[in-house]
Scaffold this motif. Sequence first.
Motif, PDB file in Angstrom:
ATOM      1  N   GLU A 253      36.938  -2.693  32.873  1.00 63.90           N
ATOM      2  CA  GLU A 253      36.017  -2.719  31.268  1.00 63.90           C
ATOM      3  C   GLU A 253      35.673  -1.552  30.559  1.00 63.90           C
TER       4      GLU A 253
ATOM      5  N   ARG B 194      35.336  -1.614  22.614  1.00 62.32           N
ATOM      6  CA  ARG B 194      35.790  -2.515  24.267  1.00 62.32           C
ATOM      7  C   ARG B 194      36.835  -2.608  24.591  1.00 62.32           C
TER       8      ARG B 194
ATOM      9  N   LEU C 141      39.370  -3.062  27.385  1.00 63.14           N
ATOM     10  CA  LEU C 141      39.847  -3.989  28.684  1.00 63.14           C
ATOM     11  C   LEU C 141      41.436  -2.695  29.424  1.00 63.14           C
TER      12      LEU C 141
ATOM     13  N   CYS D  72      41.865  -4.508  36.732  1.00 61.01           N
ATOM     14  CA  CYS D  72      41.073  -4.938  35.656  1.00 61.01           C
ATOM     15  C   CYS D  72      40.206  -4.270  35.249  1.00 61.01           C
TER      16      CYS D  72
END
Length: 211
Positions: free
Chosen positions: A24, A31, A33, A22
Motif C-alpha cells: 500500500e 491510495r 494497493l 500486497c
Amino acid sequence: MTLMQYFMSDISPFFIPENTVCLEDVIKKSRFLTYLAHTPGREAALAYIRQIKAEHPAARHHCSAFIAGNPGDGQQWGFSDDGEPSGTAGKPMLAQLQGSGLGEVCAVVVRYSGGIKLGTGGLVKAYGGGVADALRQLQSREKIPQYTFSLQCEYGTLKTVEYLLAQYSGVIEERLYTEIIILRCSLDARCYNAFCQQLLQASDGQLQPQK
C-alpha cells in the motif's frame, strides 16, 4: 497447435512467483494497493483481476498487467488502464513485469482517488513504481516446462519404456491395463525429441508417443 509449432516455441525454464504480495502507498491523497500473484494461464490472470475488483468495489480504478505463461511468449501478455489516461498505468506495470523475467504472474493496482490529479508522469511513476516495489518482495522458483503425451505399448515392452523415461527424469502419471497398456507420461519438454528418438530405436519404430 502442431508438434512442430510446439517445439518452435520457447521451452526454456523460467521463474514464476512463489508467494502473493500486497503493498500500500499513498501519493497525494490517492491510495494505491498493489497486488502480485502467480497466475498460470490467461484465464487464471483474468480471474485474479476479477477477484481483486470484487474485493475493492468502491475503488475508482483497478489497473492490471499480466504475463500469463512463458515470459518470451508475447501472446500471453495483457494489460488494462481501466479508465486512467492511455499508457499511464497498464503499460508501465507490464514493463516492470517484463523486466523481472517472470512468467505466470499478474499485477493489479487498485486506486482510491484522493481528488488531486497526479499528471501523466505521476501516474506512470505511481503504477509502475508500485509494481517495482512489490516485485522486490516477491519470492520466485524455477519452472521447467513439461510435455505430456500418451503411449501405447505391449506388456513385454513396458520395462523398456520405464527405463527410457527414467533416463530423462520423466514420469508415468496414469496407467490403463487392457489388452495393451496405455500410459500418460510427462517429461522435460526440452528432452522430448531425444526421448522419442531413443524410443523409436529401442522398439524398431513400433513405439510412438501421441500428443
